[in-house]
Design a protein around this motif. Structure first.
Motif, PDB file in Angstrom:
ATOM      1  N   GLY A  15       0.830  -1.208   0.000  1.00  0.00           N
ATOM      2  CA  GLY A  15       0.000   0.000   0.000  1.00  0.00           C
ATOM      3  C   GLY A  15       0.862   1.254   0.000  1.00  0.00           C
ATOM      4  O   GLY A  15       0.565   2.227  -0.712  1.00  0.00           O
ATOM      5  N   PHE A  16       1.941   1.248   0.784  1.00  0.00           N
ATOM      6  CA  PHE A  16       2.907   2.350   0.748  1.00  0.00           C
ATOM      7  C   PHE A  16       3.451   2.500  -0.673  1.00  0.00           C
ATOM      8  O   PHE A  16       3.586   3.612  -1.183  1.00  0.00           O
ATOM      9  N   MET A  17       3.765   1.357  -1.303  1.00  0.00           N
ATOM     10  CA  MET A  17       4.297   1.388  -2.666  1.00  0.00           C
ATOM     11  C   MET A  17       3.283   2.007  -3.627  1.00  0.00           C
ATOM     12  O   MET A  17       3.650   2.789  -4.507  1.00  0.00           O
ATOM     13  N   SER A  18       2.013   1.689  -3.438  1.00  0.00           N
ATOM     14  CA  SER A  18       0.979   2.269  -4.308  1.00  0.00           C
ATOM     15  C   SER A  18       0.924   3.787  -4.148  1.00  0.00           C
ATOM     16  O   SER A  18       0.837   4.519  -5.140  1.00  0.00           O
ATOM     17  N   TYR A  19       0.985   4.271  -2.909  1.00  0.00           N
ATOM     18  CA  TYR A  19       1.027   5.730  -2.694  1.00  0.00           C
ATOM     19  C   TYR A  19       2.290   6.330  -3.316  1.00  0.00           C
ATOM     20  O   TYR A  19       2.250   7.408  -3.915  1.00  0.00           O
ATOM     21  N   HIS A  20       3.413   5.624  -3.181  1.00  0.00           N
ATOM     22  CA  HIS A  20       4.669   6.095  -3.758  1.00  0.00           C
ATOM     23  C   HIS A  20       4.532   6.226  -5.279  1.00  0.00           C
ATOM     24  O   HIS A  20       4.978   7.218  -5.870  1.00  0.00           O
ATOM     25  N   LEU A  21       3.900   5.243  -5.920  1.00  0.00           N
ATOM     26  CA  LEU A  21       3.665   5.312  -7.363  1.00  0.00           C
ATOM     27  C   LEU A  21       2.720   6.464  -7.712  1.00  0.00           C
ATOM     28  O   LEU A  21       2.912   7.135  -8.729  1.00  0.00           O
ATOM     29  N   ALA A  22       1.701   6.696  -6.880  1.00  0.00           N
ATOM     30  CA  ALA A  22       0.761   7.800  -7.127  1.00  0.00           C
ATOM     31  C   ALA A  22       1.489   9.138  -7.140  1.00  0.00           C
ATOM     32  O   ALA A  22       1.113  10.048  -7.885  1.00  0.00           O
ATOM     33  N   CYS A  23       2.530   9.241  -6.335  1.00  0.00           N
ATOM     34  CA  CYS A  23       3.282  10.493  -6.260  1.00  0.00           C
ATOM     35  C   CYS A  23       4.431  10.561  -7.264  1.00  0.00           C
ATOM     36  O   CYS A  23       4.713  11.633  -7.798  1.00  0.00           O
ATOM     37  N   GLN A  24       5.101   9.443  -7.516  1.00  0.00           N
ATOM     38  CA  GLN A  24       6.342   9.475  -8.293  1.00  0.00           C
ATOM     39  C   GLN A  24       6.241   8.887  -9.696  1.00  0.00           C
ATOM     40  O   GLN A  24       7.169   9.043 -10.482  1.00  0.00           O
ATOM     41  N   LEU A  25       5.155   8.181 -10.002  1.00  0.00           N
ATOM     42  CA  LEU A  25       4.989   7.601 -11.341  1.00  0.00           C
ATOM     43  C   LEU A  25       3.569   7.842 -11.836  1.00  0.00           C
ATOM     44  O   LEU A  25       2.988   7.055 -12.562  1.00  0.00           O
ATOM     45  N   SER A  26       3.020   8.975 -11.448  1.00  0.00           N
ATOM     46  CA  SER A  26       1.612   9.255 -11.738  1.00  0.00           C
ATOM     47  C   SER A  26       1.319   9.401 -13.226  1.00  0.00           C
ATOM     48  O   SER A  26       0.181   9.226 -13.646  1.00  0.00           O
ATOM     49  N   GLY A  27       2.323   9.698 -14.023  1.00  0.00           N
ATOM     50  CA  GLY A  27       2.114   9.781 -15.453  1.00  0.00           C
ATOM     51  C   GLY A  27       1.722   8.448 -16.072  1.00  0.00           C
ATOM     52  O   GLY A  27       1.219   8.404 -17.189  1.00  0.00           O
TER      53      GLY A  27
END
Length: 170
Positions: free
Chosen positions: A90-102
């Motif tokens: 879940g942390f990883m999903s938030y990290h992707l939302a912030c850092q790989l949102s494109g």
């Protein structure tokens, strides 16, 4: 569509595949589900590098490259890539939302959170649909803020504000 389903800290892809089993739903609804396996940290425990400890693994780059690799082999909709995960996943999903949102259209976290300070470094490039499933008595990833996490209420407030949502429930 493509759905990433990330395991929690000390778990692995096979355990997550059975624990959060989307396979029959994916077959029925026509999406691809992928269960990546994290690398070992300094203690020999599988993890996703979300800024804890001394890990130098580039899991954002790994996920980005994995999307490219899957897109070469399968006909995926690059506008419909989603991430979910349990705890560290879940942390990883938030990290992707912030850092790989494109590349990520939306996320759902189960007992995950955002690290202290992520609000200031979140670089989402579009409104990001977020779903959080979290118990208020969770002893591992507290619902309230901890020494390493923001509170779930503050996280939801951050995304409500970022997404320009009406905070009044319908």
């Amino acid at each position: 569509p493509l759905v990433f389903n990330f395991h929690g800290y000390s778990s692995n892809a096979v355990q997550q595949m059975w624990y959060g089993d989307f396979r029959s739903i994916a077959d029925d609804k026509g999406f691809i589900v992928v269960h990546p396996n994290g690398t070992l940290d300094d203690n020999g425990i599988t993890h996703w590098n979300v800024g804890w400890g001394d890990s130098t693994v580039d899991d954002i780059g790994f996920t980005d490259a994995l999307i490219d690799s899957i897109a070469e082999e399968y006909n995926i909709d690059l506008d419909r890539i989603y991430s979910t995960g349990m705890s560290n996943g879940g942390f990883m999903s938030y990290h992707l939302a912030c850092q790989l949102s494109g590349r990520i259209a939306a996320i759902a976290s189960v007992t995950g959170s955002m690290n202290i300070g992520w609000f200031n470094s979140c670089n989402s490039t579009h409104p990001m649909p977020i779903m959080e499933i979290h118990g208020t008595a969770d002893p591992t990833v507290p619902y309230t803020a901890s020494s390493f996490t923001e509170s779930i209420s503050d996280i939801m407030d951050f995304w409500v504000n970022y997404n320009n949502c009406n905070p009044e429930a319908i």
